[in-house]
Design a protein around this motif. Structure first.
Motif, PDB file in Angstrom:
ATOM      1  N   ARG A  97     -55.479 -65.230   0.034  1.00  0.00           N
ATOM      2  CA  ARG A  97     -56.007 -63.858   0.131  1.00  0.00           C
ATOM      3  C   ARG A  97     -56.282 -63.282  -1.259  1.00  0.00           C
ATOM      4  O   ARG A  97     -57.369 -62.742  -1.514  1.00  0.00           O
ATOM      5  CB  ARG A  97     -55.003 -62.985   0.890  1.00  0.00           C
ATOM      6  N   GLY A 115     -52.599 -55.706   0.653  1.00  0.00           N
ATOM      7  CA  GLY A 115     -51.243 -56.026   1.075  1.00  0.00           C
ATOM      8  C   GLY A 115     -50.471 -54.891   1.699  1.00  0.00           C
ATOM      9  O   GLY A 115     -49.270 -55.017   1.931  1.00  0.00           O
ATOM     10  N   GLY A 164     -50.600 -51.555   4.798  1.00  0.00           N
ATOM     11  CA  GLY A 164     -51.226 -51.204   6.065  1.00  0.00           C
ATOM     12  C   GLY A 164     -52.402 -50.256   5.909  1.00  0.00           C
ATOM     13  O   GLY A 164     -52.511 -49.530   4.918  1.00  0.00           O
ATOM     14  N   CYS A 217     -57.996 -54.599   1.149  1.00  0.00           N
ATOM     15  CA  CYS A 217     -57.639 -55.659   2.101  1.00  0.00           C
ATOM     16  C   CYS A 217     -56.417 -55.200   2.872  1.00  0.00           C
ATOM     17  O   CYS A 217     -55.279 -55.506   2.502  1.00  0.00           O
ATOM     18  CB  CYS A 217     -57.379 -56.963   1.351  1.00  0.00           C
ATOM     19  N   PRO A 218     -56.609 -54.437   3.948  1.00  0.00           N
ATOM     20  CA  PRO A 218     -55.481 -53.890   4.708  1.00  0.00           C
ATOM     21  C   PRO A 218     -54.822 -54.945   5.583  1.00  0.00           C
ATOM     22  O   PRO A 218     -55.442 -55.930   5.981  1.00  0.00           O
ATOM     23  CB  PRO A 218     -56.145 -52.815   5.569  1.00  0.00           C
ATOM     24  N   VAL A 219     -53.553 -54.717   5.889  1.00  0.00           N
ATOM     25  CA  VAL A 219     -52.816 -55.633   6.756  1.00  0.00           C
ATOM     26  C   VAL A 219     -53.173 -55.402   8.218  1.00  0.00           C
ATOM     27  O   VAL A 219     -53.248 -56.337   9.011  1.00  0.00           O
ATOM     28  CB  VAL A 219     -51.300 -55.471   6.522  1.00  0.00           C
ATOM     29  N   HIS A 220     -53.406 -54.148   8.594  1.00  0.00           N
ATOM     30  CA  HIS A 220     -53.802 -53.808   9.970  1.00  0.00           C
ATOM     31  C   HIS A 220     -54.479 -52.443   9.958  1.00  0.00           C
ATOM     32  O   HIS A 220     -54.751 -51.896   8.883  1.00  0.00           O
ATOM     33  CB  HIS A 220     -52.582 -53.804  10.909  1.00  0.00           C
ATOM     34  N   GLN A 256     -57.543 -51.690  10.775  1.00  0.00           N
ATOM     35  CA  GLN A 256     -58.836 -51.834  10.104  1.00  0.00           C
ATOM     36  C   GLN A 256     -59.906 -50.900  10.679  1.00  0.00           C
ATOM     37  O   GLN A 256     -60.735 -50.354   9.940  1.00  0.00           O
ATOM     38  CB  GLN A 256     -59.314 -53.291  10.202  1.00  0.00           C
ATOM     39  N   ARG A 314     -52.644 -65.635   9.838  1.00  0.00           N
ATOM     40  CA  ARG A 314     -52.989 -64.222   9.877  1.00  0.00           C
ATOM     41  C   ARG A 314     -54.394 -64.054   9.329  1.00  0.00           C
ATOM     42  O   ARG A 314     -54.837 -64.828   8.467  1.00  0.00           O
ATOM     43  CB  ARG A 314     -52.008 -63.375   9.060  1.00  0.00           C
ATOM     44  N   TYR A 327     -57.366 -61.593   7.542  1.00  0.00           N
ATOM     45  CA  TYR A 327     -57.509 -60.462   6.626  1.00  0.00           C
ATOM     46  C   TYR A 327     -58.986 -60.130   6.434  1.00  0.00           C
ATOM     47  O   TYR A 327     -59.806 -61.019   6.228  1.00  0.00           O
ATOM     48  CB  TYR A 327     -56.887 -60.784   5.265  1.00  0.00           C
TER      49      TYR A 327
END
Length: 225
Positions: A6, A100, A102, A127-130, A132, A157, A159
């Protein structure tokens, strides 16, 4: 420490020289260190709100990326502060990187950055973890335009990496546009996983994200029929 897939993908998105790069929520500083080595900016700023992280990072940078005390400017700086309080430089092009964390936290941080940097033009790699879908809506409604986007898989996972700018003209699609290649199994897996997530949310009203992702799936099925 080895740079993750990532962070490597984000690093590869930085293809020009900036006056300042702000590596926010930098943690171990692996991404920022690579950018310093590549001379990607006049100064790479490592930003984190945890004092212990900042102290350890500064020691590591002094050990491995030391610069001459006679230098007029330093190639890196460590800032122990809340990213939401960040004040960007005004003398040249700026790049902010947030990865890295949320999507909800990304929105909170960006609200602060925008509030403290009125009329400052800058690029953003995020680059969000969730979260989006909601983050994309926020970015679109706050004047960001898309430079490019990428979907990657790492350790099972997925991304989304978005490269944006306050001056770019291309609109941000609410579920992504150019990042998708649904001929790839990993892209289809991510889409199916996302649809399943919004279906589980249930409720009396269908979440607009579900309709949007299902529409993307429907178009894919039509293309393959």
């Amino acid at each position: 420490m080895k740079t993750s897939k990532r962070l490597t993908a984000i690093n590869q998105r930085v293809i020009k020289h900036y006056q300042d790069i702000w590596d926010c929520c930098c943690d171990h500083g692996l991404l920022g260190a690579e950018l310093v080595k590549r001379n990607s900016a006049s100064c790479v700023h490592f930003v984190d709100c945890v004092p212990q992280i900042c102290q350890q990072l500064e020691q590591q940078l002094q050990q491995h990326l030391a610069y001459s005390s006679s230098s007029l400017t330093s190639p890196w700086q460590v800032h122990c502060q809340d990213v939401a309080q960040l004040k960007l430089g005004k003398n040249g092009n700026q790049l902010v990187i947030i990865a890295g964390v949320g999507g909800e936290l990304c929105i909170q941080l960006l609200k602060g950055i925008l509030e403290h940097n009125h009329a400052v033009e800058f690029e953003l790699i995020i680059c969000p973890v969730h979260y989006q879908y909601e983050l994309r809506q926020f970015l679109q409604s706050n004047g960001f335009g898309l430079i490019n986007e990428q979907l990657i898989e790492e350790n099972r996972r997925h991304y989304e990496i978005l490269h944006l700018s306050t001056t770019a003209n291309s609109s941000i699609h609410h579920v992504g546009d150019t990042m998708w290649d649904l001929s790839k199994p990993e892209h289809r897996a991510y889409l199916n996983k996302t649809i399943a997530h919004y279906r589980r949310m249930g409720g009396k009203t269908v979440h607009p994200a579900l309709r949007a992702y299902e529409s993307l799936q429907d178009h894919s099925l039509l293309d393959n029929s």
